[in-house]
Write an enzyme that holds these catalytic residues in place. Structure first.
Site, PDB file in Angstrom:
ATOM      1  N   ASP A  95      -4.260   5.972  -9.329  1.00 32.87           N
ATOM      2  CA  ASP A  95      -4.175   5.282 -10.637  1.00 32.87           C
ATOM      3  C   ASP A  95      -3.473   3.936 -10.530  1.00 32.87           C
ATOM      4  O   ASP A  95      -3.871   2.974 -11.194  1.00 32.87           O
ATOM      5  CB  ASP A  95      -3.397   6.143 -11.644  1.00 32.87           C
ATOM      6  CG  ASP A  95      -4.166   7.387 -12.033  1.00 32.87           C
ATOM      7  OD1 ASP A  95      -5.380   7.424 -11.792  1.00 32.87           O
ATOM      8  OD2 ASP A  95      -3.536   8.318 -12.565  1.00 32.87           O
TER       9      ASP A  95
HETATM   10  P1  NAP Z   1      -2.355   9.578  -8.434  1.00 30.50           P
HETATM   11  O1  NAP Z   1      -3.085   8.679  -9.341  1.00 30.50           O
HETATM   12  O2  NAP Z   1      -1.908  10.887  -8.962  1.00 30.50           O
HETATM   13  O3  NAP Z   1      -3.288   9.813  -7.151  1.00 30.50           O
HETATM   14  C1  NAP Z   1      -2.849  10.531  -6.063  1.00 30.50           C
HETATM   15  C2  NAP Z   1      -3.978  10.591  -5.041  1.00 30.50           C
HETATM   16  O4  NAP Z   1      -3.422  11.158  -3.861  1.00 30.50           O
HETATM   17  C3  NAP Z   1      -5.142  11.460  -5.459  1.00 30.50           C
HETATM   18  O5  NAP Z   1      -6.263  10.675  -5.740  1.00 30.50           O
HETATM   19  C4  NAP Z   1      -5.377  12.406  -4.258  1.00 30.50           C
HETATM   20  O6  NAP Z   1      -6.744  12.329  -3.856  1.00 30.50           O
HETATM   21  C5  NAP Z   1      -4.448  11.860  -3.177  1.00 30.50           C
HETATM   22  N1  NAP Z   1      -3.762  12.924  -2.419  1.00 30.50           N
HETATM   23  C6  NAP Z   1      -3.221  14.059  -2.872  1.00 30.50           C
HETATM   24  N2  NAP Z   1      -2.699  14.770  -1.870  1.00 30.50           N
HETATM   25  C7  NAP Z   1      -2.915  14.057  -0.729  1.00 30.50           C
HETATM   26  C8  NAP Z   1      -2.605  14.267   0.632  1.00 30.50           C
HETATM   27  N3  NAP Z   1      -1.968  15.380   1.056  1.00 30.50           N
HETATM   28  N4  NAP Z   1      -2.965  13.323   1.528  1.00 30.50           N
HETATM   29  C9  NAP Z   1      -3.634  12.200   1.120  1.00 30.50           C
HETATM   30  N5  NAP Z   1      -3.956  11.963  -0.169  1.00 30.50           N
HETATM   31  C10 NAP Z   1      -3.586  12.872  -1.086  1.00 30.50           C
HETATM   32  O7  NAP Z   1      -1.070   8.869  -7.825  1.00 30.50           O
HETATM   33  P2  NAP Z   1      -0.427   7.449  -8.097  1.00 30.50           P
HETATM   34  O8  NAP Z   1      -1.392   6.372  -7.779  1.00 30.50           O
HETATM   35  O9  NAP Z   1       0.875   7.500  -7.394  1.00 30.50           O
HETATM   36  O10 NAP Z   1      -0.216   7.405  -9.663  1.00 30.50           O
HETATM   37  C11 NAP Z   1       0.804   8.154 -10.344  1.00 30.50           C
HETATM   38  C12 NAP Z   1       0.283   8.704 -11.664  1.00 30.50           C
HETATM   39  O11 NAP Z   1       1.319   9.467 -12.314  1.00 30.50           O
HETATM   40  C13 NAP Z   1      -0.094   7.591 -12.625  1.00 30.50           C
HETATM   41  O12 NAP Z   1      -1.184   8.005 -13.419  1.00 30.50           O
HETATM   42  C14 NAP Z   1       1.147   7.459 -13.476  1.00 30.50           C
HETATM   43  O13 NAP Z   1       0.923   6.879 -14.741  1.00 30.50           O
HETATM   44  C15 NAP Z   1       1.552   8.923 -13.606  1.00 30.50           C
HETATM   45  N6  NAP Z   1       2.951   8.964 -14.029  1.00 30.50           N
HETATM   46  C16 NAP Z   1       3.952   8.721 -13.136  1.00 30.50           C
HETATM   47  C17 NAP Z   1       5.260   8.658 -13.582  1.00 30.50           C
HETATM   48  C18 NAP Z   1       6.397   8.329 -12.673  1.00 30.50           C
HETATM   49  O14 NAP Z   1       7.528   8.279 -13.157  1.00 30.50           O
HETATM   50  N7  NAP Z   1       6.160   8.110 -11.393  1.00 30.50           N
HETATM   51  C19 NAP Z   1       5.547   8.870 -14.923  1.00 30.50           C
HETATM   52  C20 NAP Z   1       4.508   9.123 -15.804  1.00 30.50           C
HETATM   53  C21 NAP Z   1       3.216   9.188 -15.335  1.00 30.50           C
HETATM   54  P3  NAP Z   1      -7.399  13.520  -2.999  1.00 30.50           P
HETATM   55  O15 NAP Z   1      -7.246  14.744  -3.851  1.00 30.50           O
HETATM   56  O16 NAP Z   1      -8.807  13.106  -2.783  1.00 30.50           O
HETATM   57  O17 NAP Z   1      -6.631  13.632  -1.729  1.00 30.50           O
END
Ligand code: NAP
Length: 459
Positions: free
Chosen positions: A386
Protein backbone atom coordinates in the site's frame (compact mmCIF):
# COMPACT_ATOMS: atom_id res chain seq x y z
CA UNK A 1 3.42 15.75 56.30
CA UNK A 2 5.24 12.61 57.46
CA UNK A 3 8.63 11.57 56.12
CA UNK A 4 7.08 8.76 54.06
CA UNK A 5 4.63 11.24 52.47
CA UNK A 6 7.56 13.50 51.49
CA UNK A 7 9.35 10.50 50.04
CA UNK A 8 6.26 9.42 48.13
CA UNK A 9 5.71 12.89 46.67
CA UNK A 10 9.41 13.08 45.69
CA UNK A 11 9.30 9.73 43.87
CA UNK A 12 6.09 10.82 42.10
CA UNK A 13 7.74 14.04 40.99
CA UNK A 14 10.78 12.18 39.64
CA UNK A 15 8.49 9.64 37.94
CA UNK A 16 6.50 12.44 36.27
CA UNK A 17 9.67 14.14 34.98
CA UNK A 18 10.93 10.81 33.66
CA UNK A 19 7.63 10.20 31.83
CA UNK A 20 7.86 13.58 30.10
CA UNK A 21 11.52 13.00 29.13
CA UNK A 22 10.59 9.49 27.94
CA UNK A 23 8.02 10.89 25.51
CA UNK A 24 10.57 13.39 24.23
CA UNK A 25 13.15 10.60 23.77
CA UNK A 26 10.70 8.40 21.90
CA UNK A 27 10.05 11.10 19.32
CA UNK A 28 13.25 10.19 17.45
CA UNK A 29 14.67 6.74 16.54
CA UNK A 30 18.12 7.68 17.80
CA UNK A 31 16.88 8.52 21.30
CA UNK A 32 13.94 6.09 21.44
CA UNK A 33 15.83 3.40 23.39
CA UNK A 34 16.86 5.97 26.02
CA UNK A 35 13.23 7.13 26.13
CA UNK A 36 12.07 3.59 26.87
CA UNK A 37 14.58 3.26 29.72
CA UNK A 38 13.31 6.53 31.17
CA UNK A 39 9.71 5.33 30.95
CA UNK A 40 10.69 2.11 32.74
CA UNK A 41 12.54 4.12 35.39
CA UNK A 42 9.51 6.40 35.83
CA UNK A 43 7.18 3.44 36.25
CA UNK A 44 9.56 1.85 38.75
CA UNK A 45 9.68 5.08 40.81
CA UNK A 46 5.88 5.37 40.72
CA UNK A 47 5.50 1.79 41.99
CA UNK A 48 8.10 2.30 44.75
CA UNK A 49 6.43 5.56 45.83
CA UNK A 50 3.00 3.92 45.94
CA UNK A 51 4.20 0.92 47.93
CA UNK A 52 5.99 3.11 50.46
CA UNK A 53 3.47 5.91 50.80
CA UNK A 54 0.06 4.27 50.64
CA UNK A 55 -1.86 2.90 53.58
CA UNK A 56 -1.29 -0.70 52.74
CA UNK A 57 -3.61 -3.02 54.64
CA UNK A 58 -2.16 -6.33 53.53
CA UNK A 59 0.83 -7.21 51.36
CA UNK A 60 -0.56 -10.63 50.42
CA UNK A 61 -2.66 -9.60 47.41
CA UNK A 62 -0.08 -7.06 46.26
CA UNK A 63 2.60 -9.75 46.12
CA UNK A 64 0.25 -12.15 44.32
CA UNK A 65 -0.54 -9.42 41.74
CA UNK A 66 3.12 -8.47 41.32
CA UNK A 67 4.15 -12.10 40.82
CA UNK A 68 1.41 -12.95 38.30
CA UNK A 69 1.86 -9.63 36.44
CA UNK A 70 5.65 -10.03 36.28
CA UNK A 71 5.41 -13.59 34.97
CA UNK A 72 2.94 -12.55 32.23
CA UNK A 73 5.01 -9.43 31.39
CA UNK A 74 8.32 -11.32 31.14
CA UNK A 75 6.68 -14.08 29.09
CA UNK A 76 5.20 -11.53 26.65
CA UNK A 77 8.50 -9.63 26.34
CA UNK A 78 10.46 -12.81 25.60
CA UNK A 79 8.09 -14.81 23.45
CA UNK A 80 5.66 -12.52 21.61
CA UNK A 81 7.15 -11.96 18.13
CA UNK A 82 7.64 -8.43 16.77
CA UNK A 83 4.92 -9.06 14.18
CA UNK A 84 2.38 -9.60 16.98
CA UNK A 85 3.33 -6.39 18.79
CA UNK A 86 0.17 -4.46 17.74
CA UNK A 87 -2.21 -7.07 19.24
CA UNK A 88 0.01 -7.40 22.30
CA UNK A 89 -0.23 -3.64 22.80
CA UNK A 90 -4.02 -3.83 22.40
CA UNK A 91 -4.10 -6.50 25.14
CA UNK A 92 -2.03 -4.26 27.43
CA UNK A 93 -4.53 -1.43 26.87
CA UNK A 94 -7.37 -3.80 27.74
CA UNK A 95 -5.67 -4.81 31.02
CA UNK A 96 -4.80 -1.20 31.92
CA UNK A 97 -8.35 -0.03 31.22
CA UNK A 98 -9.86 -2.97 33.15
CA UNK A 99 -7.65 -2.06 36.12
CA UNK A 100 -8.93 1.54 36.00
CA UNK A 101 -12.56 0.36 35.78
CA UNK A 102 -12.14 -2.13 38.65
CA UNK A 103 -10.44 0.47 40.89
CA UNK A 104 -13.44 2.71 40.15
CA UNK A 105 -15.91 -0.03 41.08
CA UNK A 106 -13.93 -0.67 44.30
CA UNK A 107 -13.96 3.04 45.17
CA UNK A 108 -17.70 3.18 44.47
CA UNK A 109 -18.39 0.22 46.77
CA UNK A 110 -16.23 1.62 49.60
CA UNK A 111 -16.71 5.40 49.37
CA UNK A 112 -19.57 5.89 46.88
CA UNK A 113 -21.97 7.44 49.39
CA UNK A 114 -19.61 10.09 50.79
CA UNK A 115 -17.99 11.22 47.52
CA UNK A 116 -18.13 14.88 46.48
CA UNK A 117 -19.87 15.80 43.21
CA UNK A 118 -16.50 16.36 41.49
CA UNK A 119 -15.02 13.05 42.63
CA UNK A 120 -18.21 11.25 41.62
CA UNK A 121 -17.96 12.79 38.15
CA UNK A 122 -14.33 11.66 37.83
CA UNK A 123 -15.31 8.19 39.06
CA UNK A 124 -18.06 7.97 36.43
CA UNK A 125 -15.62 8.91 33.65
CA UNK A 126 -13.04 6.46 34.94
CA UNK A 127 -15.45 3.52 35.01
CA UNK A 128 -17.16 4.39 31.72
CA UNK A 129 -13.95 4.98 29.72
CA UNK A 130 -12.20 2.05 31.44
CA UNK A 131 -15.02 -0.38 30.61
CA UNK A 132 -15.48 0.63 26.97
CA UNK A 133 -11.71 0.63 26.40
CA UNK A 134 -11.45 -2.88 27.87
CA UNK A 135 -13.87 -4.53 25.45
CA UNK A 136 -12.87 -2.25 22.55
CA UNK A 137 -9.21 -3.21 22.98
CA UNK A 138 -10.05 -6.91 23.26
CA UNK A 139 -11.95 -6.74 19.95
CA UNK A 140 -9.03 -4.79 18.40
CA UNK A 141 -6.55 -7.44 19.64
CA UNK A 142 -8.78 -10.23 18.26
CA UNK A 143 -9.04 -8.52 14.85
CA UNK A 144 -5.31 -7.87 14.64
CA UNK A 145 -4.51 -11.45 15.62
CA UNK A 146 -7.08 -12.88 13.20
CA UNK A 147 -9.07 -14.57 16.00
CA UNK A 148 -11.99 -12.34 14.96
CA UNK A 149 -12.54 -11.64 11.23
CA UNK A 150 -10.79 -8.37 10.34
CA UNK A 151 -13.54 -7.18 7.96
CA UNK A 152 -15.74 -4.34 9.23
CA UNK A 153 -19.02 -5.67 10.68
CA UNK A 154 -21.71 -3.33 9.37
CA UNK A 155 -25.48 -3.62 9.27
CA UNK A 156 -28.52 -1.47 8.62
CA UNK A 157 -29.34 0.93 11.44
CA UNK A 158 -25.97 0.40 13.10
CA UNK A 159 -25.32 4.09 13.75
CA UNK A 160 -28.80 4.54 15.26
CA UNK A 161 -28.31 1.52 17.55
CA UNK A 162 -24.88 2.82 18.60
CA UNK A 163 -26.40 6.22 19.32
CA UNK A 164 -29.05 4.62 21.57
CA UNK A 165 -26.36 2.62 23.43
CA UNK A 166 -24.29 5.77 23.82
CA UNK A 167 -27.28 7.71 25.17
CA UNK A 168 -28.18 4.94 27.66
CA UNK A 169 -24.54 4.84 28.84
CA UNK A 170 -24.15 8.59 29.28
CA UNK A 171 -27.70 8.88 30.66
CA UNK A 172 -26.91 6.30 33.39
CA UNK A 173 -23.70 8.20 34.11
CA UNK A 174 -25.56 11.48 34.62
CA UNK A 175 -28.25 9.74 36.72
CA UNK A 176 -25.61 8.08 38.94
CA UNK A 177 -23.82 11.42 39.24
CA UNK A 178 -27.00 13.16 40.42
CA UNK A 179 -28.36 10.27 42.52
CA UNK A 180 -25.40 8.27 43.92
CA UNK A 181 -27.72 6.15 46.08
CA UNK A 182 -29.27 4.57 42.94
CA UNK A 183 -26.77 1.74 42.61
CA UNK A 184 -28.53 0.33 39.53
CA UNK A 185 -27.58 3.46 37.54
CA UNK A 186 -23.87 2.90 38.26
CA UNK A 187 -23.95 -0.76 37.22
CA UNK A 188 -26.10 -0.02 34.14
CA UNK A 189 -23.45 2.51 33.06
CA UNK A 190 -20.72 -0.10 33.63
CA UNK A 191 -22.51 -2.89 31.71
CA UNK A 192 -23.57 -0.67 28.79
CA UNK A 193 -20.02 0.77 28.52
CA UNK A 194 -18.68 -2.79 28.05
CA UNK A 195 -21.22 -3.30 25.22
CA UNK A 196 -20.45 0.12 23.70
CA UNK A 197 -16.73 -0.77 23.48
CA UNK A 198 -17.61 -3.79 21.31
CA UNK A 199 -20.04 -1.82 19.13
CA UNK A 200 -17.50 0.96 18.65
CA UNK A 201 -14.78 -1.30 17.23
CA UNK A 202 -16.61 -4.02 15.23
CA UNK A 203 -17.53 -1.69 12.33
CA UNK A 204 -13.86 -0.84 11.79
CA UNK A 205 -11.67 -2.97 9.50
CA UNK A 206 -8.40 -4.43 10.77
CA UNK A 207 -6.41 -2.09 8.45
CA UNK A 208 -7.51 0.77 10.67
CA UNK A 209 -6.93 -1.03 13.96
CA UNK A 210 -3.62 0.76 14.70
CA UNK A 211 -5.45 4.10 14.65
CA UNK A 212 -8.27 2.68 16.77
CA UNK A 213 -5.75 1.25 19.23
CA UNK A 214 -4.02 4.55 19.58
CA UNK A 215 -7.42 6.20 20.23
CA UNK A 216 -8.29 3.51 22.79
CA UNK A 217 -4.88 4.12 24.33
CA UNK A 218 -5.83 7.74 24.76
CA UNK A 219 -9.17 6.69 26.40
CA UNK A 220 -7.26 4.36 28.76
CA UNK A 221 -4.95 7.28 29.63
CA UNK A 222 -7.89 9.55 30.38
CA UNK A 223 -9.48 6.79 32.49
CA UNK A 224 -6.20 6.55 34.44
CA UNK A 225 -6.14 10.34 34.89
CA UNK A 226 -9.71 10.20 36.24
CA UNK A 227 -8.59 7.39 38.60
CA UNK A 228 -5.86 9.77 39.80
CA UNK A 229 -8.53 12.38 40.66
CA UNK A 230 -10.63 9.81 42.52
CA UNK A 231 -7.67 8.47 44.50
CA UNK A 232 -5.95 11.85 44.91
CA UNK A 233 -2.87 10.40 43.19
CA UNK A 234 -0.82 13.02 41.30
CA UNK A 235 1.40 10.67 39.30
CA UNK A 236 -1.67 8.89 37.91
CA UNK A 237 -3.16 12.22 36.85
CA UNK A 238 0.05 13.28 35.10
CA UNK A 239 0.86 9.92 33.49
CA UNK A 240 -2.79 9.40 32.44
CA UNK A 241 -2.99 12.85 30.87
CA UNK A 242 0.31 12.36 28.99
CA UNK A 243 -0.91 8.98 27.78
CA UNK A 244 -4.33 10.36 26.83
CA UNK A 245 -3.05 13.25 24.76
CA UNK A 246 -0.06 11.52 23.18
CA UNK A 247 -2.40 8.69 22.08
CA UNK A 248 -4.75 11.21 20.52
CA UNK A 249 -1.94 13.10 18.74
CA UNK A 250 -0.58 9.80 17.42
CA UNK A 251 -4.01 8.89 16.02
CA UNK A 252 -4.20 12.25 14.26
CA UNK A 253 -0.68 11.83 12.81
CA UNK A 254 -1.50 8.32 11.52
CA UNK A 255 -4.70 9.61 9.88
CA UNK A 256 -2.67 12.39 8.27
CA UNK A 257 -0.16 9.87 6.92
CA UNK A 258 -3.05 7.96 5.31
CA UNK A 259 -4.85 11.16 4.20
CA UNK A 260 -7.94 10.12 6.17
CA UNK A 261 -10.00 11.86 8.81
CA UNK A 262 -10.64 10.36 12.26
CA UNK A 263 -14.37 10.24 11.47
CA UNK A 264 -13.63 8.36 8.24
CA UNK A 265 -11.56 5.83 10.20
CA UNK A 266 -14.23 5.39 12.88
CA UNK A 267 -17.29 5.34 10.64
CA UNK A 268 -15.93 4.73 7.12
CA UNK A 269 -15.90 0.91 7.13
CA UNK A 270 -12.51 0.94 5.36
CA UNK A 271 -11.71 -2.51 3.98
CA UNK A 272 -15.34 -3.55 3.41
CA UNK A 273 -15.18 -2.68 -0.27
CA UNK A 274 -12.55 -3.82 -2.70
CA UNK A 275 -12.26 -0.72 -4.85
CA UNK A 276 -11.25 -0.93 -8.46
CA UNK A 277 -7.61 -0.49 -9.25
CA UNK A 278 -6.50 1.78 -12.05
CA UNK A 279 -6.85 0.55 -15.62
CA UNK A 280 -3.11 0.05 -15.76
CA UNK A 281 -3.24 -2.99 -13.50
CA UNK A 282 -4.71 -5.01 -16.38
CA UNK A 283 -1.20 -5.83 -17.70
CA UNK A 284 1.20 -8.55 -16.75
CA UNK A 285 3.64 -8.85 -13.89
CA UNK A 286 7.17 -9.66 -15.02
CA UNK A 287 9.32 -11.99 -12.98
CA UNK A 288 13.07 -11.55 -12.62
CA UNK A 289 15.56 -14.28 -11.80
CA UNK A 290 17.63 -14.10 -8.65
CA UNK A 291 20.88 -13.83 -10.65
CA UNK A 292 19.58 -10.98 -12.81
CA UNK A 293 18.38 -9.12 -9.74
CA UNK A 294 21.76 -9.61 -8.05
CA UNK A 295 23.50 -8.33 -11.19
CA UNK A 296 21.33 -5.17 -11.24
CA UNK A 297 22.12 -4.49 -7.59
CA UNK A 298 25.82 -5.22 -7.82
CA UNK A 299 26.34 -2.84 -10.74
CA UNK A 300 24.08 -0.05 -9.45
CA UNK A 301 25.35 3.28 -8.16
CA UNK A 302 22.40 4.02 -5.93
CA UNK A 303 20.01 1.55 -4.29
CA UNK A 304 17.06 2.33 -2.02
CA UNK A 305 15.47 -0.40 0.11
CA UNK A 306 11.77 0.12 0.86
CA UNK A 307 10.66 -2.11 3.75
CA UNK A 308 7.00 -2.86 4.50
CA UNK A 309 4.85 -5.21 6.52
CA UNK A 310 6.22 -8.27 4.65
CA UNK A 311 9.73 -7.51 5.97
CA UNK A 312 8.30 -7.66 9.48
CA UNK A 313 6.44 -10.95 8.94
CA UNK A 314 9.49 -12.50 7.32
CA UNK A 315 11.78 -11.09 10.07
CA UNK A 316 14.07 -10.08 7.22
CA UNK A 317 15.68 -7.06 8.91
CA UNK A 318 19.06 -8.74 9.46
CA UNK A 319 19.09 -10.19 5.94
CA UNK A 320 18.49 -6.76 4.36
CA UNK A 321 21.22 -5.17 6.49
CA UNK A 322 23.67 -7.90 5.36
CA UNK A 323 22.79 -7.36 1.71
CA UNK A 324 23.10 -3.59 2.18
CA UNK A 325 26.58 -3.96 3.69
CA UNK A 326 27.71 -6.18 0.80
CA UNK A 327 26.52 -3.60 -1.71
CA UNK A 328 28.21 -0.77 0.17
CA UNK A 329 31.44 -2.73 0.16
CA UNK A 330 31.16 -2.68 -3.64
CA UNK A 331 30.78 1.12 -3.62
CA UNK A 332 26.97 1.23 -4.00
CA UNK A 333 25.19 4.05 -2.10
CA UNK A 334 22.52 2.34 0.01
CA UNK A 335 19.55 4.08 1.67
CA UNK A 336 16.37 2.93 3.39
CA UNK A 337 13.05 4.71 2.75
CA UNK A 338 10.66 4.71 5.71
CA UNK A 339 6.96 5.41 5.19
CA UNK A 340 5.20 6.66 8.35
CA UNK A 341 2.56 3.89 8.24
CA UNK A 342 4.64 1.04 6.77
CA UNK A 343 3.97 -2.12 8.73
CA UNK A 344 1.27 -2.36 11.32
CA UNK A 345 2.21 0.15 13.99
CA UNK A 346 3.87 3.55 14.10
CA UNK A 347 7.65 3.26 13.95
CA UNK A 348 7.41 -0.45 13.02
CA UNK A 349 10.18 -0.28 10.40
CA UNK A 350 12.43 1.94 12.55
CA UNK A 351 12.24 -0.57 15.40
CA UNK A 352 13.03 -3.54 13.15
CA UNK A 353 15.93 -1.87 11.33
CA UNK A 354 17.36 -0.53 14.60
CA UNK A 355 17.23 -4.09 15.98
CA UNK A 356 19.35 -5.19 13.00
CA UNK A 357 21.80 -2.30 13.60
CA UNK A 358 21.08 -0.48 10.35
CA UNK A 359 22.71 2.95 10.93
CA UNK A 360 20.17 5.76 11.53
CA UNK A 361 22.04 7.88 9.00
CA UNK A 362 20.82 5.49 6.27
CA UNK A 363 17.13 5.82 7.22
CA UNK A 364 15.22 8.47 5.29
CA UNK A 365 11.71 9.72 5.84
CA UNK A 366 9.28 9.91 2.94
CA UNK A 367 9.60 13.65 2.30
CA UNK A 368 13.41 13.41 2.27
CA UNK A 369 13.73 10.38 0.02
CA UNK A 370 10.97 10.91 -2.57
CA UNK A 371 12.97 13.45 -4.64
CA UNK A 372 15.82 10.90 -4.83
CA UNK A 373 13.92 8.08 -6.57
CA UNK A 374 14.33 9.43 -10.15
CA UNK A 375 18.12 9.33 -9.76
CA UNK A 376 18.06 5.88 -8.12
CA UNK A 377 19.16 2.87 -10.16
CA UNK A 378 17.25 0.21 -8.23
CA UNK A 379 14.45 0.56 -5.67
CA UNK A 380 14.01 -2.74 -3.81
CA UNK A 381 10.52 -3.05 -2.33
CA UNK A 382 10.60 -5.61 0.48
CA UNK A 383 7.09 -6.76 1.45
CA UNK A 384 5.63 -3.28 1.05
CA UNK A 385 2.49 -2.74 -0.97
CA UNK A 386 0.00 0.00 0.00
CA UNK A 387 2.73 2.48 0.90
CA UNK A 388 4.17 2.25 -2.65
CA UNK A 389 0.84 2.09 -4.50
CA UNK A 390 0.92 4.83 -7.19
CA UNK A 391 -2.90 4.71 -7.38
CA UNK A 392 -2.95 6.76 -4.19
CA UNK A 393 -1.32 9.55 -6.19
CA UNK A 394 -2.74 8.96 -9.68
CA UNK A 395 -6.26 7.55 -9.27
CA UNK A 396 -8.69 9.93 -7.54
CA UNK A 397 -11.27 7.08 -7.30
CA UNK A 398 -8.95 4.83 -5.34
CA UNK A 399 -9.88 4.02 -1.75
CA UNK A 400 -6.46 5.30 -0.72
CA UNK A 401 -6.47 8.37 -3.02
CA UNK A 402 -4.43 11.17 -1.49
CA UNK A 403 -2.44 8.93 0.87
CA UNK A 404 1.18 10.07 0.56
CA UNK A 405 3.33 7.28 -0.89
CA UNK A 406 6.98 6.43 -1.45
CA UNK A 407 7.33 7.13 -5.16
CA UNK A 408 9.38 4.05 -6.04
CA UNK A 409 7.78 3.89 -9.50
CA UNK A 410 9.95 6.89 -10.44
CA UNK A 411 13.17 4.89 -9.92
CA UNK A 412 14.99 3.63 -13.01
CA UNK A 413 14.29 0.04 -12.00
CA UNK A 414 12.07 -1.48 -9.28
CA UNK A 415 12.43 -4.98 -7.85
CA UNK A 416 9.51 -6.12 -5.69
CA UNK A 417 10.11 -8.91 -3.17
CA UNK A 418 6.89 -10.65 -2.14
CA UNK A 419 5.60 -14.20 -1.86
CA UNK A 420 2.96 -14.11 -4.61
CA UNK A 421 -0.04 -12.11 -5.81
CA UNK A 422 -1.19 -11.15 -2.30
CA UNK A 423 -2.65 -7.68 -1.86
CA UNK A 424 -1.77 -5.03 0.67
CA UNK A 425 -3.67 -4.50 3.86
CA UNK A 426 -6.17 -2.19 2.14
CA UNK A 427 -7.12 -5.08 -0.16
CA UNK A 428 -6.32 -3.03 -3.27
CA UNK A 429 -4.47 -4.10 -6.40
CA UNK A 430 -1.18 -2.27 -6.94
CA UNK A 431 -0.48 -0.92 -10.47
CA UNK A 432 3.20 -0.57 -9.55
CA UNK A 433 3.62 -4.31 -10.11
CA UNK A 434 2.50 -3.96 -13.74
CA UNK A 435 4.73 -1.03 -14.69
CA UNK A 436 7.41 -1.60 -17.38
CA UNK A 437 10.26 -0.71 -14.99
CA UNK A 438 9.05 -3.16 -12.29
CA UNK A 439 10.16 -6.77 -11.88
CA UNK A 440 8.84 -9.25 -9.33
CA UNK A 441 11.10 -11.51 -7.28
CA UNK A 442 8.82 -14.02 -5.58
CA UNK A 443 9.50 -15.78 -2.29
CA UNK A 444 9.70 -15.16 1.42
CA UNK A 445 11.56 -11.87 1.91
CA UNK A 446 14.13 -13.28 4.33
CA UNK A 447 15.24 -16.20 2.19
CA UNK A 448 15.13 -14.10 -1.01
CA UNK A 449 17.40 -11.48 0.58
CA UNK A 450 19.83 -14.13 1.86
CA UNK A 451 19.98 -15.74 -1.59
CA UNK A 452 20.45 -12.31 -3.18
CA UNK A 453 23.38 -11.64 -0.82
CA UNK A 454 25.00 -14.93 -1.84
CA UNK A 455 24.44 -14.17 -5.52
CA UNK A 456 25.89 -10.63 -5.17
CA UNK A 457 29.06 -12.16 -3.68
CA UNK A 458 29.49 -14.24 -6.82
CA UNK A 459 29.03 -11.37 -9.27
P1 NAP B 1 0.92 -4.01 3.12
O1 NAP B 1 0.22 -3.06 2.24
O2 NAP B 1 0.14 -4.67 4.18
O3 NAP B 1 1.60 -5.12 2.18
C1 NAP B 1 2.41 -6.10 2.69
C2 NAP B 1 2.86 -7.00 1.54
O4 NAP B 1 3.85 -7.87 2.07
C3 NAP B 1 1.75 -7.87 0.98
O5 NAP B 1 1.40 -7.44 -0.30
C4 NAP B 1 2.34 -9.30 0.98
O6 NAP B 1 2.22 -9.86 -0.33
C5 NAP B 1 3.80 -9.09 1.36
N1 NAP B 1 4.30 -10.12 2.31
C6 NAP B 1 3.68 -10.65 3.36
N2 NAP B 1 4.46 -11.55 3.96
C7 NAP B 1 5.62 -11.60 3.25
C8 NAP B 1 6.81 -12.34 3.38
N3 NAP B 1 6.99 -13.26 4.36
N4 NAP B 1 7.80 -12.12 2.49
C9 NAP B 1 7.64 -11.22 1.47
N5 NAP B 1 6.51 -10.50 1.31
C10 NAP B 1 5.52 -10.67 2.20
O7 NAP B 1 2.17 -3.33 3.82
P2 NAP B 1 2.71 -1.84 3.81
O8 NAP B 1 3.04 -1.42 2.42
O9 NAP B 1 3.76 -1.81 4.85
O10 NAP B 1 1.46 -0.97 4.25
C11 NAP B 1 0.97 -0.92 5.60
C12 NAP B 1 -0.55 -0.89 5.62
O11 NAP B 1 -1.02 -0.86 6.98
C13 NAP B 1 -1.09 0.37 4.96
O12 NAP B 1 -2.32 0.08 4.33
C14 NAP B 1 -1.32 1.28 6.14
O13 NAP B 1 -2.26 2.31 5.91
C15 NAP B 1 -1.83 0.28 7.17
N6 NAP B 1 -1.71 0.89 8.49
C16 NAP B 1 -0.49 0.97 9.11
C17 NAP B 1 -0.38 1.65 10.31
C18 NAP B 1 0.93 1.82 11.00
O14 NAP B 1 0.95 2.46 12.06
N7 NAP B 1 2.02 1.30 10.47
C19 NAP B 1 -1.50 2.22 10.89
C20 NAP B 1 -2.72 2.12 10.24
C21 NAP B 1 -2.81 1.43 9.06
P3 NAP B 1 2.26 -11.45 -0.52
O15 NAP B 1 1.13 -11.98 0.30
O16 NAP B 1 2.10 -11.66 -1.98
O17 NAP B 1 3.58 -11.93 -0.02
Amino acid sequence: MSLTSYFMEATYLIASILFVLALKGMSHPETARRGMFMAEGGMFMAIVGTLIGAHIITWGWILVGLTIGSIIGIWMALFVPMTSMPQRTALSHAFGALAAALVGVGEFIIHGAEMTVVTRGALGFEVMLGALTTTGSLIAAGKLHGTIPGKPVQFRGQNAINLVIFLVMTGSFVYFWMHPSVIAAFYTMLGVAFIFGVMLVIPIGSADMPVVMSLLNSYAGLAAAATGFVLGNNVLIIAGTLDGFSGFILSVLMCKAMNRSITNVLFGGFGSVIATASAESGGEMREISLDDAAMQLAFANRVIFVPGYGLATAQAQHAVRELGELLEARGVTVKYAIHPVAGRMPGHMNVLLAEANVPYSQLYEMEQINPEFPSTDVAVVIGANDVVNPDARDNPNSLIAGMPILEVDRAKSVIVLKRGQGRGFSGLENPLFFKPNTNMLYGDAKSTLSHLAQAVQHV
